[in-house]
Each structure stands twice: as structure tokens, then as C-alpha cells.
Design a protein around this motif. Structure first.
Motif, PDB file in Angstrom:
ATOM      1  N   PRO A  22     -23.539 -68.381 -36.980  1.00 23.66           N
ATOM      2  CA  PRO A  22     -22.656 -67.974 -35.886  1.00 23.66           C
ATOM      3  C   PRO A  22     -22.285 -66.486 -35.926  1.00 23.66           C
ATOM      4  N   MET A  23     -22.107 -65.935 -37.101  1.00 27.43           N
ATOM      5  CA  MET A  23     -21.775 -64.510 -37.219  1.00 27.43           C
ATOM      6  C   MET A  23     -22.933 -63.667 -36.689  1.00 27.43           C
ATOM      7  N   LEU A  24     -24.152 -64.040 -37.035  1.00 23.66           N
ATOM      8  CA  LEU A  24     -25.328 -63.328 -36.549  1.00 23.66           C
ATOM      9  C   LEU A  24     -25.410 -63.428 -35.027  1.00 23.66           C
ATOM     10  N   ALA A  25     -25.150 -64.602 -34.481  1.00 26.53           N
ATOM     11  CA  ALA A  25     -25.192 -64.785 -33.026  1.00 26.53           C
ATOM     12  C   ALA A  25     -24.216 -63.837 -32.330  1.00 26.53           C
ATOM     13  N   ARG A  26     -23.025 -63.679 -32.875  1.00 27.31           N
ATOM     14  CA  ARG A  26     -22.030 -62.760 -32.285  1.00 27.31           C
ATOM     15  C   ARG A  26     -22.506 -61.314 -32.364  1.00 27.31           C
ATOM     16  N   LEU A  27     -23.097 -60.932 -33.493  1.00 25.72           N
ATOM     17  CA  LEU A  27     -23.592 -59.564 -33.652  1.00 25.72           C
ATOM     18  C   LEU A  27     -24.757 -59.281 -32.713  1.00 25.72           C
ATOM     19  N   ILE A  50     -36.294 -53.420 -36.596  1.00 25.28           N
ATOM     20  CA  ILE A  50     -35.478 -54.562 -36.183  1.00 25.28           C
ATOM     21  C   ILE A  50     -36.175 -55.293 -35.050  1.00 25.28           C
ATOM     22  N   ASP A  51     -36.266 -56.601 -35.181  1.00 22.46           N
ATOM     23  CA  ASP A  51     -36.834 -57.448 -34.133  1.00 22.46           C
ATOM     24  C   ASP A  51     -35.825 -58.543 -33.820  1.00 22.46           C
ATOM     25  N   ILE A  52     -35.417 -58.596 -32.548  1.00 26.38           N
ATOM     26  CA  ILE A  52     -34.491 -59.632 -32.096  1.00 26.38           C
ATOM     27  C   ILE A  52     -35.169 -60.365 -30.942  1.00 26.38           C
ATOM     28  N   ASP A  53     -35.607 -61.565 -31.204  1.00 21.80           N
ATOM     29  CA  ASP A  53     -36.242 -62.407 -30.182  1.00 21.80           C
ATOM     30  C   ASP A  53     -37.355 -61.680 -29.430  1.00 21.80           C
ATOM     31  N   GLY A  54     -38.196 -60.964 -30.144  1.00 19.60           N
ATOM     32  CA  GLY A  54     -39.332 -60.280 -29.535  1.00 19.60           C
ATOM     33  C   GLY A  54     -39.078 -58.853 -29.100  1.00 19.60           C
ATOM     34  N   ALA A  55     -37.824 -58.451 -28.980  1.00 22.13           N
ATOM     35  CA  ALA A  55     -37.489 -57.056 -28.683  1.00 22.13           C
ATOM     36  C   ALA A  55     -37.379 -56.335 -30.018  1.00 22.13           C
ATOM     37  N   SER A  56     -38.073 -55.215 -30.150  1.00 28.29           N
ATOM     38  CA  SER A  56     -38.043 -54.537 -31.443  1.00 28.29           C
ATOM     39  C   SER A  56     -37.876 -53.036 -31.274  1.00 28.29           C
ATOM     40  N   THR A  57     -37.385 -52.417 -32.322  1.00 28.28           N
ATOM     41  CA  THR A  57     -37.207 -50.973 -32.359  1.00 28.28           C
ATOM     42  C   THR A  57     -37.138 -50.526 -33.807  1.00 28.28           C
ATOM     43  N   THR A  58     -37.293 -49.233 -34.001  1.00 30.54           N
ATOM     44  CA  THR A  58     -37.091 -48.626 -35.312  1.00 30.54           C
ATOM     45  C   THR A  58     -35.872 -47.731 -35.204  1.00 30.54           C
ATOM     46  N   VAL A  59     -34.972 -47.884 -36.154  1.00 30.36           N
ATOM     47  CA  VAL A  59     -33.704 -47.178 -36.144  1.00 30.36           C
ATOM     48  C   VAL A  59     -33.577 -46.369 -37.422  1.00 30.36           C
ATOM     49  N   GLY A  60     -33.147 -45.131 -37.300  1.00 30.35           N
ATOM     50  CA  GLY A  60     -32.868 -44.314 -38.471  1.00 30.35           C
ATOM     51  C   GLY A  60     -31.478 -44.597 -38.997  1.00 30.35           C
ATOM     52  N   GLU A  61     -31.303 -44.366 -40.258  1.00 29.45           N
ATOM     53  CA  GLU A  61     -30.009 -44.610 -40.901  1.00 29.45           C
ATOM     54  C   GLU A  61     -28.870 -43.898 -40.173  1.00 29.45           C
ATOM     55  N   ALA A  62     -29.138 -42.712 -39.648  1.00 35.21           N
ATOM     56  CA  ALA A  62     -28.110 -41.935 -38.952  1.00 35.21           C
ATOM     57  C   ALA A  62     -27.688 -42.579 -37.633  1.00 35.21           C
ATOM     58  N   GLN A  63     -28.516 -43.461 -37.069  1.00 39.28           N
ATOM     59  CA  GLN A  63     -28.190 -44.115 -35.805  1.00 39.28           C
ATOM     60  C   GLN A  63     -27.463 -45.443 -35.991  1.00 39.28           C
ATOM     61  N   LEU A  64     -27.237 -45.846 -37.219  1.00 40.50           N
ATOM     62  CA  LEU A  64     -26.554 -47.125 -37.470  1.00 40.50           C
ATOM     63  C   LEU A  64     -25.051 -46.967 -37.307  1.00 40.50           C
ATOM     64  N   HIS A  65     -24.545 -47.507 -36.214  1.00 39.12           N
ATOM     65  CA  HIS A  65     -23.112 -47.453 -35.926  1.00 39.12           C
ATOM     66  C   HIS A  65     -22.658 -48.790 -35.358  1.00 39.12           C
ATOM     67  N   GLY A  66     -21.398 -49.090 -35.523  1.00 43.07           N
ATOM     68  CA  GLY A  66     -20.788 -50.259 -34.904  1.00 43.07           C
ATOM     69  C   GLY A  66     -21.524 -51.559 -35.167  1.00 43.07           C
ATOM     70  N   PRO A  67     -21.752 -52.345 -34.100  1.00 51.45           N
ATOM     71  CA  PRO A  67     -22.369 -53.661 -34.246  1.00 51.45           C
ATOM     72  C   PRO A  67     -23.775 -53.605 -34.854  1.00 51.45           C
ATOM     73  N   LEU A  68     -24.512 -52.542 -34.558  1.00 48.58           N
ATOM     74  CA  LEU A  68     -25.862 -52.430 -35.121  1.00 48.58           C
ATOM     75  C   LEU A  68     -25.797 -52.300 -36.638  1.00 48.58           C
ATOM     76  N   ARG A  69     -24.859 -51.520 -37.124  1.00 51.98           N
ATOM     77  CA  ARG A  69     -24.669 -51.369 -38.578  1.00 51.98           C
ATOM     78  C   ARG A  69     -24.275 -52.712 -39.205  1.00 51.98           C
ATOM     79  N   GLU A  70     -23.349 -53.411 -38.540  1.00 44.55           N
ATOM     80  CA  GLU A  70     -22.915 -54.720 -39.038  1.00 44.55           C
ATOM     81  C   GLU A  70     -24.087 -55.700 -39.080  1.00 44.55           C
ATOM     82  N   LEU A  71     -24.914 -55.665 -38.042  1.00 43.89           N
ATOM     83  CA  LEU A  71     -26.077 -56.544 -37.974  1.00 43.89           C
ATOM     84  C   LEU A  71     -27.028 -56.292 -39.143  1.00 43.89           C
ATOM     85  N   VAL A  72     -27.343 -55.031 -39.386  1.00 38.41           N
ATOM     86  CA  VAL A  72     -28.251 -54.673 -40.482  1.00 38.41           C
ATOM     87  C   VAL A  72     -27.693 -55.126 -41.822  1.00 38.41           C
ATOM     88  N   HIS A  73     -26.433 -54.849 -42.074  1.00 42.95           N
ATOM     89  CA  HIS A  73     -25.832 -55.238 -43.350  1.00 42.95           C
ATOM     90  C   HIS A  73     -25.751 -56.758 -43.487  1.00 42.95           C
TER      91      HIS A  73
END
Length: 80
Positions: A22-27, A50-73
């Protein structure tokens, strides 16, 4: 999700399913991968594929903020 790069170049992988986490679903609901800027050219930074249901991207450490950072961690912390 795959974390690569960094000074040592050690790769870390993580995977989770929002149907059973459930936590992952919210993120996931709070993250829009289409709005994430491309990673900057910063030496020795971590890159996150990062791949979420077929949508994917590459993110640099400097771009990790807010919900995206929480998701990665959250996802990478599952394997610890």
C-alpha cells in the motif's frame, strides 16, 4: 528499479508490487515519470533506472526530490 554509477560503480536492484504494498501504491500515484528532467552530467552520481507499469526513465541523483526520492528509497530499501 536499478541504481548504477557512483564512485565504485556498484549496481543495486529493487522490485516491488503496488498490489501488495500500500505504501508503494501511494508513492506511485504521486510520481509522474514524464515530468522528471533528464539526468545532468555530474561525475560519479548515482543514476536510477525506474520502470512503473511500462513507463520508464533514468533519473540522476540530483533530480531525486519529494515523492520520487521516497519511492526510490522505499523500493531499494526492500532488499536490505
Amino acid at each position: 528499479m536499478v541504481r548504477s554509477g557512483g564512485f565504485a560503480g556498484i549496481e543495486q536492484r529493487g522490485q516491488s508490487d503496488s498490489a501488495t504494498d500500500p505504501m508503494l501504491a501511494r508513492l506511485v500515484d504521486r510520481v509522474d515519470l514524464a515530468m522528471v528532467p533528464p539526468p545532468g552530467r555530474i561525475p560519479d552520481q548515482f543514476l536510477y533506472d525506474i520502470d512503473i507499469d511500462g513507463a520508464s526513465t533514468t533519473v540522476g541523483e540530483a533530480q531525486l526530490h519529494g515523492p520520487l526520492r521516497e519511492l526510490v528509497h522505499h523500493v531499494l530499501g526492500q532488499g536490505r
